[in-house]
Design a protein around this motif. Structure first.
Motif: not given
Length: 134
Positions: A19-44
């Motif tokens: 959870e810390d890593a996903r929030y840090e990724a979006v605040v930091g603009g690191d889309i690839e880091a967020f993607t690595a944490l997300a399921h391909p079928d993500l419903a956001y």
């Protein structure tokens, strides 16, 4: 014990870190880091009711439609059942969405699923907190 015989306290610790890593990724603009944490079928789901897939959410992050300036995300509890972990907490953020700067105060639920040896974010659902609870 959860699937794979990992004690739920270890899973809870891992999910908190994710959870810390996903929030840090979006605040930091690191889309690839967020993607690595997300399921391909993500419903956001967003607090305005809009729902994104992983692809549409990434597109909005890349285009600057969503810019996260700050996020605080206290966790109230984590429920672990088999290969699923549900995070119950809150999310307070300063963002720019569609060119409009706003502050968010939400109750939130995140759903993580384990696939093999990885936990991936499958779903996210915030609900706007009433003024009295902010």
């Amino acid at each position: 014990m959860t699937a794979g015989s990992i004690p739920s306290t270890e899973v809870e610790t891992m999910i908190r870190l994710l959870e810390d890593a996903r929030y840090e990724a979006v605040v930091g603009g690191d889309i690839e880091a967020f993607t690595a944490l997300a399921h391909p079928d993500l419903a956001y789901t967003h607090s305005n009711g809009a729902v994104d897939t992983l692809e549409s959410y990434r597109d909005k992050l890349r285009s600057g439609f969503y810019v996260y300036h700050r996020i605080d995300h206290p966790v109230d509890r984590i429920l672990v059942v088999g290969d699923t972990a549900v995070v119950i907490g809150r999310m307070f953020a300063d963002i720019t969405a569609g060119g409009v700067r706003k502050s968010l105060a939400n109750q939130a639920m995140a759903v993580w699923v384990r696939e093999g040896d990885r936990w991936l974010l499958l779903g996210y659902q915030p609900t706007v907190l009433p003024e009295a609870l902010r």
